[in-house]
Design an enzyme around this catalytic site. Structure first.
Site, short mmCIF file in Angstrom:
data_model
loop_
_atom_site.label_atom_id
_atom_site.label_comp_id
_atom_site.label_asym_id
_atom_site.label_seq_id
_atom_site.Cartn_x
_atom_site.Cartn_y
_atom_site.Cartn_z
N GLU A 1 6.03 -30.81 21.69
CA GLU A 1 6.65 -31.24 20.43
C GLU A 1 8.02 -31.84 20.71
O GLU A 1 9.01 -31.11 20.80
CB GLU A 1 6.82 -30.03 19.50
CG GLU A 1 5.53 -29.35 19.12
CD GLU A 1 5.67 -28.65 17.77
OE1 GLU A 1 4.94 -29.03 16.87
OE2 GLU A 1 6.53 -27.77 17.63
N SER B 1 5.44 -34.83 13.35
CA SER B 1 5.08 -35.81 12.31
C SER B 1 3.64 -36.30 12.42
O SER B 1 3.36 -37.49 12.23
CB SER B 1 6.07 -36.99 12.33
OG SER B 1 7.38 -36.53 12.04
N ASN C 1 1.64 -25.13 10.87
CA ASN C 1 2.84 -24.28 10.83
C ASN C 1 3.49 -24.46 9.47
O ASN C 1 4.06 -25.51 9.18
CB ASN C 1 3.79 -24.73 11.96
CG ASN C 1 5.13 -24.01 11.91
OD1 ASN C 1 5.29 -23.03 11.19
ND2 ASN C 1 6.09 -24.50 12.67
N GLY D 1 9.45 -33.20 11.86
CA GLY D 1 9.98 -33.26 10.50
C GLY D 1 10.74 -34.53 10.21
O GLY D 1 11.43 -34.63 9.18
N LYS E 1 6.00 -22.93 8.33
CA LYS E 1 7.45 -22.69 8.39
C LYS E 1 7.87 -21.73 7.26
O LYS E 1 7.12 -20.85 6.92
CB LYS E 1 8.22 -24.00 8.36
CG LYS E 1 7.69 -25.01 9.38
CD LYS E 1 8.64 -26.15 9.61
CE LYS E 1 7.98 -27.18 10.50
NZ LYS E 1 8.91 -28.13 11.07
N HIS F 1 9.12 -22.26 19.26
CA HIS F 1 9.23 -23.48 18.45
C HIS F 1 10.68 -24.00 18.54
O HIS F 1 11.62 -23.21 18.61
CB HIS F 1 8.86 -23.16 17.00
CG HIS F 1 8.72 -24.40 16.15
ND1 HIS F 1 9.80 -25.04 15.61
CD2 HIS F 1 7.63 -25.11 15.79
CE1 HIS F 1 9.37 -26.10 14.93
NE2 HIS F 1 8.06 -26.16 15.03
N GLU G 1 12.65 -25.06 16.42
CA GLU G 1 13.55 -24.54 15.40
C GLU G 1 14.04 -23.14 15.77
O GLU G 1 15.19 -22.77 15.50
CB GLU G 1 12.86 -24.55 14.02
CG GLU G 1 12.75 -25.98 13.49
CD GLU G 1 11.60 -26.24 12.54
OE1 GLU G 1 10.98 -25.28 12.05
OE2 GLU G 1 11.29 -27.43 12.32
C1 PEP Z 1 6.24 -28.42 13.61
O1 PEP Z 1 6.90 -27.78 12.83
O2 PEP Z 1 5.79 -27.88 14.64
C2 PEP Z 1 6.00 -29.83 13.32
C3 PEP Z 1 5.39 -30.56 14.22
O3 PEP Z 1 6.45 -30.31 12.11
P1 PEP Z 1 6.10 -31.76 11.44
O4 PEP Z 1 4.61 -31.96 11.59
O5 PEP Z 1 6.54 -31.62 10.03
O6 PEP Z 1 6.86 -32.77 12.22
#
Ligand code: PEP
Length: 259
Positions: free
Chosen positions: A168, A214, A10, A174, A12, A96, A98
């Site tokens: 997630e 992460s 992703n 992040g 973003k 997601h 976000e």
């Molecule tokens: C994500 O945006 O779905 C995500 C898991 O980000 P990150 O790997 O940066 O934590």
């Protein structure tokens, strides 16, 4: 039933068309053979075309980060599933955290988007996960099953295996603080047990559940070796071709030199 690992990146709101082309070129060089792993990248809408062209016939699928539930209409700034399909997308990320936290998406809207993705012939990646406050309150299972129940409402059982669930935990996205393999496995097992209780057995057995939060080259193998973790949704580390490829390799992808 063996589930094929699925690693998705992703991007973003990073990588406009010029930078996306450079990253896709680097990926193309690294990913001569993704082996037995399904791989997708989700660039911003404006970069879909250039990335799609660059990764054509590479085995890497194109994904979008969001869609509008309607097929078309007076929805300024929005993009439909049908348009994403035309643009070459195979997958679309839905719900997601976000989008939920920053754009006010609730479970009902996420459900409309899942249904819209299927209508358009896209494979939805439905994201679920608890916040830190919810985990501290011991609510993680309740939150995730509520998001699943609402997000999957109205999806026929025979269409469910074309979905991917991405677990997630919001506190891991992040932040550099991944869930431990045991913590992630526990929630993945909860999700699979919930699917098994709601739907015919083939759904729980075949639907893939990615972990996201992460994921890095250093922790990917330990997470992906868990029995109910079928892949990863990768944010930050997917912006670096070498890191992304290292995660694909941890899922069973072969390096170019193994050809
Ligand atoms: C994500 O945006 O779905 C995500 C898991 O980000 P990150 O790997 O940066 O934590």
């Amino acid at each position: 039933m063996a589930r094929r690992p699925f690693i998705a990146g992703n991007w973003k709101m990073y990588k406009g068309p010029a930078e996306a082309d450079t990253l896709a070129m680097a990926l193309r060089r690294a990913l001569v053979d993704v082996g037995a792993v399904d791989v997708a990248v989700a660039p911003p809408f404006v970069s879909l075309a250039v990335v799609g062209a660059r990764l054509k016939h590479s085995g890497v699928h194109l994904a979008a980060q969001d869609l509008h539930p309607a097929a078309e209409g007076a929805f300024t700034g929005a993009v439909s599933g049908e348009m994403l399909k035309q643009a070459g997308c195979a997958y679309v990320i839905v719900g997601h955290s976000e989008r939920r936290a920053l754009f006010g998406e609730d479970d009902a809207l996420v459900n409309q988007k899942v249904l819209a993705a299927l209508r358009a012939g896209l494979l939805p990646i439905l994201c679920v996960g608890e916040t830190l406050a919810e985990r501290d309150a011991g609510q993680e299972r309740a939150v995730v099953t509520r998001q699943l129940e609402a997000g999957l409402r109205g999806v026929p059982a025979d269409q469910l295996p074309s979905l991917t669930i991405a677990y997630e935990p919001v506190w891991a996205i992040g932040t550099g603080r991944s869930a431990s393999p045991a913590q992630a496995q526990e929630l993945h097992a909860t999700i699979r047990a919930w699917l098994g209780a709601q739907y015919p057995a083939f759904v729980g057995a075949s639907l893939r559940i990615q972990y996201g939060g992460s994921v890095k080259p250093a922790n990917a193998a330990a997470l992906l070796s868990q029995p109910d973790i079928d892949g990863a949704l990768v944010g930050g580390a997917s912006l670096d071709a070498d890191d992304f490829f290292a995660i694909i390799r941890a899922a069973g992808g072969r390096p170019a030199t193994a050809l």
